[in-house]
Design an enzyme around this catalytic site. Structure first.
Site, short mmCIF file in Angstrom:
data_model
loop_
_atom_site.label_atom_id
_atom_site.label_comp_id
_atom_site.label_asym_id
_atom_site.label_seq_id
_atom_site.Cartn_x
_atom_site.Cartn_y
_atom_site.Cartn_z
N THR A 118 -16.12 0.85 -14.11
CA THR A 118 -16.05 -0.29 -13.17
C THR A 118 -16.48 -1.55 -13.90
O THR A 118 -17.43 -1.53 -14.70
CB THR A 118 -16.89 -0.07 -11.90
OG1 THR A 118 -16.97 -1.31 -11.18
CG2 THR A 118 -18.29 0.43 -12.19
N SER A 119 -15.78 -2.65 -13.60
CA SER A 119 -16.12 -3.91 -14.25
C SER A 119 -17.36 -4.55 -13.61
O SER A 119 -17.87 -5.55 -14.09
CB SER A 119 -14.95 -4.88 -14.15
OG SER A 119 -14.66 -5.12 -12.77
N HIS A 153 -14.64 1.37 -0.44
CA HIS A 153 -13.56 0.42 -0.15
C HIS A 153 -12.41 1.04 0.64
O HIS A 153 -11.31 0.50 0.66
CB HIS A 153 -13.04 -0.20 -1.46
CG HIS A 153 -14.08 -1.05 -2.15
ND1 HIS A 153 -14.01 -1.42 -3.47
CD2 HIS A 153 -15.23 -1.59 -1.67
CE1 HIS A 153 -15.07 -2.16 -3.77
NE2 HIS A 153 -15.83 -2.27 -2.70
N ARG A 168 1.38 1.87 -3.61
CA ARG A 168 0.14 2.40 -4.24
C ARG A 168 -0.07 3.86 -3.83
O ARG A 168 -0.49 4.68 -4.64
CB ARG A 168 -1.09 1.61 -3.78
CG ARG A 168 -1.08 0.11 -3.97
CD ARG A 168 -1.38 -0.29 -5.40
NE ARG A 168 -0.24 -0.02 -6.27
CZ ARG A 168 0.91 -0.71 -6.24
NH1 ARG A 168 1.10 -1.70 -5.40
NH2 ARG A 168 1.89 -0.42 -7.07
N ASN A 170 -12.93 3.49 -5.51
CA ASN A 170 -11.50 3.80 -5.54
C ASN A 170 -11.02 4.26 -4.16
O ASN A 170 -11.73 4.96 -3.44
CB ASN A 170 -11.21 4.89 -6.56
CG ASN A 170 -11.61 4.46 -7.96
OD1 ASN A 170 -11.82 3.27 -8.20
ND2 ASN A 170 -11.74 5.40 -8.86
N VAL A 171 -9.78 3.91 -3.87
CA VAL A 171 -9.20 4.34 -2.59
C VAL A 171 -8.34 5.60 -2.78
O VAL A 171 -7.82 6.14 -1.80
CB VAL A 171 -8.39 3.19 -1.93
CG1 VAL A 171 -9.31 2.01 -1.62
CG2 VAL A 171 -7.21 2.75 -2.79
N ASP A 172 -8.20 6.04 -4.02
CA ASP A 172 -7.46 7.30 -4.24
C ASP A 172 -8.36 8.48 -3.85
O ASP A 172 -9.55 8.31 -3.61
CB ASP A 172 -6.97 7.41 -5.70
CG ASP A 172 -8.11 7.54 -6.71
OD1 ASP A 172 -8.94 8.46 -6.56
OD2 ASP A 172 -8.16 6.74 -7.67
N TYR A 207 0.82 -1.22 0.00
CA TYR A 207 0.00 0.00 0.00
C TYR A 207 0.86 1.27 0.00
O TYR A 207 0.43 2.30 -0.52
CB TYR A 207 -1.00 -0.02 1.17
CG TYR A 207 -2.14 -0.96 0.87
CD1 TYR A 207 -3.15 -0.58 -0.02
CD2 TYR A 207 -2.19 -2.25 1.40
CE1 TYR A 207 -4.17 -1.45 -0.36
CE2 TYR A 207 -3.22 -3.12 1.07
CZ TYR A 207 -4.20 -2.71 0.19
OH TYR A 207 -5.22 -3.57 -0.15
#
Ligand code: APR
Length: 235
Positions: free
Chosen positions: A175-176, A108, A60, A91-93, A57
């Protein structure tokens, strides 16, 4: 919340940050920056090798800090002139926040935050790039990334479901729709209201109210901004 503006709820995934240089998950052959997901993004991985997880992380986080919001993030800020825009991101950004979006729910977690391993309500901003072994919360327990790992509950999913159920328009970007419960949010949206999907390789969802824009987030949002403005009371 401004009652005169329609509610535009936006579900975003890794694709919206792709043009900012942050890799998506499932476009990279099942590996996540060279790691198996179970080695770095599960509670078991944390128990087995917390240092590896922190390093993963940290890498990232460095790439998030180097990235900048792109025109798709900016388009969602612009749309606040016409709509109550509520973003639900996987997204975690923090690119939505840095672009200037006011209402962002992170399903998330958030890579620039850490939390206590003793009390999950103790959440802290990470100063700079790194979270390391030995950094502890005020109760003295090791800090972990503030990330929802595979196999963990998604604490904000009910808040998100309520937002989707109250949406006048739902927009899904990049998003998938492979990961639950996030993908299940679409079921909370009225089948009679407009639904848009922006993704260069869109999932085949069969819904009468769906319009697909099979373009990248940046290009697709140029087109969609014009379409959406027709649904606002402003023009
Ligand atoms: N613009 C828009 N969409 C794009 C772009 C782009 N430039 N490039 C790729 N995409 C699309 C892909 O076609 C794909 O549908 O973005 C989607 C990315 O899918 P995933 O990699 O599966 O990402 P996401 O759906 O956000 O993953 C969900 O999985 O690993 C977990 O917790 C992680 O939040 C993540 C969750």
């Amino acid at each position: 919340m401004n009652k005169n503006k329609p509610n535009l709820v936006v579900l975003t995934g890794a694709g919206i940050s792709a043009e900012s240089g942050i890799a998506t998950f499932r476009d990279s052959g099942g590996l996540w920056e060279g790691h198996k997901i179970e080695d770095v993004a599960t509670p078991e991985a944390w128990k087995k090798n917390p240092e590896l997880v922190l390093n993963f992380y940290n890498e990232r986080r460095i790439s998030v800090l180097q990235a900048k919001p792109n025109d798709a993030h900016e388009s969602l800020v612009y749309l606040e002139n016409y709509f109550n825009v509520q973003i639900i991101t996987q997204n975690v950004d923090d690119l939505h926040e840095r672009a200037g979006s006011k209402q962002v729910l992170h399903l998330h977690g958030e890579i620039r935050k850490a939390r206590s391993t003793k009390n999950e309500r103790l959440v802290y901003s990470i100063d700079g790039e790194l979270l390391q072994m030995g950094q502890c919360c005020e109760l003295g327990s090791q800090l972990r990334p503030h990330i929802v790992w595979f196999g963990e509950d998604v604490p904000l999913i009910e808040n998100a479901a309520k937002m989707v159920s109250q949406a006048d328009i739902l927009l899904v970007i990049g998003t998938s729709l492979q990961v639950y419960p996030a993908a299940g949010l679409l079921h909370y949206f009225s089948a009679k209201k407009p639904l848009f999907l922006v993704d260069p390789k869109p999932q085949m969802i069969e819904k009468d109210n769906l319009k697909i824009i099979a373009k990248t987030a940046v290009v697709g949002m140029i087109e969609l901004k014009h379409i959406l403005k027709q649904f606002s009371h402003g023009e």
